[in-house]
Design an enzyme around this catalytic site. Structure first.
Site, PDB file in Angstrom:
ATOM      1  N   ASP A 102      -0.777 -14.472   5.452  1.00  0.00           N
ATOM      2  CA  ASP A 102      -0.700 -13.118   4.904  1.00  0.00           C
ATOM      3  C   ASP A 102      -1.498 -12.170   5.789  1.00  0.00           C
ATOM      4  OD1 ASP A 102      -0.081 -11.372   2.472  1.00  0.00           O
ATOM      5  OD2 ASP A 102       0.141 -13.398   1.643  1.00  0.00           O
ATOM      6  N   ASP A 203       1.382  -7.573   3.854  1.00  0.00           N
ATOM      7  CA  ASP A 203       1.095  -7.084   2.514  1.00  0.00           C
ATOM      8  C   ASP A 203       1.178  -5.563   2.398  1.00  0.00           C
ATOM      9  OD1 ASP A 203      -0.191  -7.909  -0.133  1.00  0.00           O
ATOM     10  OD2 ASP A 203      -1.574  -6.356   0.532  1.00  0.00           O
ATOM     11  N   GLU A 260       6.257  -6.842   3.107  1.00  0.00           N
ATOM     12  CA  GLU A 260       6.342  -6.500   1.684  1.00  0.00           C
ATOM     13  C   GLU A 260       6.521  -4.990   1.662  1.00  0.00           C
ATOM     14  OE1 GLU A 260       3.984  -6.959  -2.557  1.00  0.00           O
ATOM     15  OE2 GLU A 260       2.921  -6.232  -0.811  1.00  0.00           O
ATOM     16  N   HIS A 333       3.671 -14.704  -6.084  1.00  0.00           N
ATOM     17  CA  HIS A 333       2.390 -14.707  -6.803  1.00  0.00           C
ATOM     18  C   HIS A 333       2.151 -13.444  -7.616  1.00  0.00           C
ATOM     19  CE1 HIS A 333       1.795 -12.330  -3.280  1.00  0.00           C
ATOM     20  NE2 HIS A 333       0.645 -11.890  -3.748  1.00  0.00           N
ATOM     21  N   ASP A 334       3.053 -12.462  -7.508  1.00  0.00           N
ATOM     22  CA  ASP A 334       2.906 -11.223  -8.287  1.00  0.00           C
ATOM     23  C   ASP A 334       3.886 -11.164  -9.450  1.00  0.00           C
ATOM     24  OD1 ASP A 334       0.944 -10.211  -6.559  1.00  0.00           O
ATOM     25  OD2 ASP A 334       2.441  -9.299  -5.252  1.00  0.00           O
TER      26      ASP A 334
HETATM   27  C1  GLC Z   1       0.468  -7.003  -2.635  1.00  0.00           C
HETATM   28  C2  GLC Z   1       0.105  -8.414  -3.024  1.00  0.00           C
HETATM   29  C3  GLC Z   1      -0.658  -8.380  -4.304  1.00  0.00           C
HETATM   30  C4  GLC Z   1      -1.915  -7.571  -4.088  1.00  0.00           C
HETATM   31  C5  GLC Z   1      -1.601  -6.197  -3.525  1.00  0.00           C
HETATM   32  C6  GLC Z   1      -2.835  -5.555  -2.967  1.00  0.00           C
HETATM   33  O1  GLC Z   1       1.333  -6.425  -3.514  1.00  0.00           O
HETATM   34  O2  GLC Z   1       1.255  -9.202  -3.103  1.00  0.00           O
HETATM   35  O3  GLC Z   1      -0.967  -9.652  -4.794  1.00  0.00           O
HETATM   36  O4  GLC Z   1      -2.587  -7.451  -5.301  1.00  0.00           O
HETATM   37  O5  GLC Z   1      -0.688  -6.242  -2.473  1.00  0.00           O
HETATM   38  O6  GLC Z   1      -3.229  -6.216  -1.794  1.00  0.00           O
END
Ligand code: GLC
Length: 561
Positions: A102, A203, A260, A333-334
């Site tokens: 990540d 991320d 992402e 994971h979200d």
């Molecule tokens: C992304 C991650 C998430 C995190 C956020 C802030 O959305 O997937 O888990 O809380 O970024 O880093």
């Protein structure tokens, strides 16, 4: 849709996401670790995946479980050491598994040395590594609401200044307008690439550009604030940063990048993943967030039907294909567990429902992702008190929901349904003590259930388990029919019953139909003559049984279905 056949190693990958805190706790301290991943590589090899994406293991105070990085060049002691990471890369490589990590560069932890220096000394060059603004009439500079709730501005102790945090206050945003900051980030990225990682999942990358007017907008909640997404997500000018990022790092390596990228409309995919795009792939969240309005607060729930889900899924697929290459996923994971979210009839939240969802998404056009535990058919938990939750987003959504006037019971139902903790519970390896997650130490987060009958060991040896089904899917895609199931033309079938999701993959080698009944009622469907490659039900004739899924290699004499 005809696409030129352009192969790439990452198109042929099946990527398995590991949340290290919850995967395997090799030293029995309640927290999963890197050595735990190394020990479980044979399991991943047996499953058949080719890449692991490991969520953050960097040094971190863990306010957001590692998405708050205090040192990009160090491993959190809970997880092990840099030597363990080197060993993970080497051992995985020997087994034909690559390691993707990540990359969190929208923000750091407030405990990062840069931020500590920025706070300590207003004259420090590190102050401009972050976004500091003066207060306005004793209040924050504007009315932006952070993603994790409350004002996006946190007061600097002893100064009439605030700093910006799109996410939690322990995650101050980096100032991408500052060239020195950017150069530091690029050097760090190249350091990791030189180490031999396969690439990055990047991320929250669509948040790095903020509207420089820092203006307020009309409030969208009773807190008087407005979602920061309107002023800091995929904003004009971001292309300059993203192009530079690519040129100075990724482009120089044979690596994979998966952004992402929430907030990117389908008609802008070309910019992100086209031939000159910033990344190889991006995640699209339209289908994953079908149950909440605009993927926003969890109390803004949406009623949805399979037809709408299918249309959303296919719209993303077609946008991916027009622009480049796609990603397919149903969990991360979200997100809550897909089986609980997408299989509405609780009687089918079992192996049948899990395998129906699996085949439904796995053979689409793009690289498939599997999130740990999905391959076992894990489900959400049901908890009764907010004190049982760890996830900061659950805590925020809890108070926001109550403030918006929902009852305590309604609020708890929203949190149980959507909490990110659902996917973060320790992995059940066996029916033994603590589900084999460790040797008995209390895990950092309670298990989904104390009944460990659902576990990896049991499923590996059972021919009709969800795990075995995933194994077969991977083998079909990667070994038996790569030309068709990886590179073949993708055609959605729209002329089907509302509760069916069906599509076809076609190449010079074969024509393969994937059809799934995503409801608890039998559904009519004219099955073509062909060879059944995969099914989760013994019935092979029409109608399709509840939550039945079939993969059929259509005999040549069949015309287009
Ligand atoms: C992304 C991650 C998430 C995190 C956020 C802030 O959305 O997937 O888990 O809380 O970024 O880093």
């Amino acid at each position: 849709m005809n696409i030129p056949r352009q192969s790439a190693w990452w198109k042929e990958s099946v990527i398995y996401q590991i949340y290290p805190k919850s995967f395997y706790d090799s030293n029995n301290d309640g927290v999963g670790d890197i050595r735990g991943i190394i020990e479980k590589l044979p399991y991943l090899k047996t499953l058949g995946i080719t890449v692991i994406w490991v969520s953050p293991f960097y040094r971190s105070p863990m306010a957001d479980n590692g998405y708050d990085i205090a040192d990009y060049f160090a491993v959190n002691p809970d997880f092990g050491s840099m030597q363990d990471v080197d060993e993970l890369i080497a051992r995985s490589g020997e087994m034909g598994i690559q390691v993707m990590i990540d990359l969190v560069v929208n923000h750091t932890s407030d405990e990062h040395a840069w931020f500590q220096q920025a706070l300590a000394d207003p004259e420090s060059p590190y102050r401009d590594y972050y976004i500091f603004k003066p207060e306005v009439n004793g209040a924050p500079p504007n009315n932006w609401r952070s993603i994790f709730g409350g004002s996006a501005w946190e007061k600097v102790p002893g100064e009439a200044m605030y700093y910006l945090h799109v996410f939690h206050k322990k995650q101050p945003d980096l100032n991408w307008e500052n060239p020195a900051l950017r150069e530091n980030i690029y050097a760090m990225i190249n350091w990791w690439l030189n180490k031999g990682i396969a690439g990055f999942r990047i991320d929250a990358i669509t948040f790095i550009k903020k509207d420089q007017d820092f203006g307020s907008l009309p409030a969208d909640g009773i807190d008087g604030l407005v979602s920061i997404k309107n002023k800091a997500r995929n904003r004009p000018g971001i292309e300059i940063f993203l192009n530079e990022l690519k040129e100075k790092t990724f482009r120089k390596y044979h690596c994979v990048t998966v952004g992402e990228a929430p907030g990117v409309p389908l008609d802008e995919y070309e910019r992100f993943i086209g031939p000159e795009g910033y990344f190889d792939m991006i995640f699209d969240f339209h289908a994953a967030d079908i149950d909440v309005e605009n993927g926003s607060e969890w109390f803004r729930q949406c009623d949805w039907g399979v037809k709408e889900f299918r249309e959303t899924l296919f719209a993303s697929q077609l946008a991916f294909i027009r622009a480049g290459w796609g990603t397919s996923f149903i969990e991360n994971h979200d997100q809550p567990r897909a089986l609980s979210k997408l299989v509405k009839d609780v009687n089918y939240q079992n192996d049948t429902g899990a395998t129906a969802l699996a085949a439904m998404y796995f053979f689409m056009h793009g690289t498939p992702f599997i999130y740990q535990g999905q391959e076992l058919g894990m489900k959400n938990f049901s908890r009764s008190d907010i004190s049982e939750f760890d996830d900061i987003s659950s805590l925020d959504n809890y108070s926001r929901s109550l403030a918006e006037g929902f009852s305590a019971d309604e609020t708890m139902a929203f949190i149980n349904r959507r909490s990110r903790d659902n996917a973060r519970t320790p992995f059940p390896w066996s029916n033994g003590s603590n589900g084999g997650f460790n040797q008995g130490a209390k895990p950092w987060l309670a298990f989904t259930s104390d009944d460990f009958s659902l576990n990896a060991q049991e499923q590996i040896s059972r021919e009709n388990s969800v795990f075995s089904f995933y194994q077969r899917m991977i083998a079909l895609r990667n070994v038996a029919f790569p030309e068709t199931l990886i590179y073949g033309q993708f055609t959605p079938l729209n002329n089907v019953a509302d509760d069916i999701i069906a599509y076809e993959r076609c190449s010079a080698d074969a024509r393969i139909l994937c059809i799934t009944n995503l409801s608890s009622k039998a559904q009519p469907f004219a099955l073509p003559d062909g060879e059944i490659l995969l099914s989760n039900n013994d019935n092979m004739t029409s109608p399709l049984q509840p939550y039945q899924t079939l993969l059929i290699k259509v005999h040549a004499k069949n015309e287009q279905i």
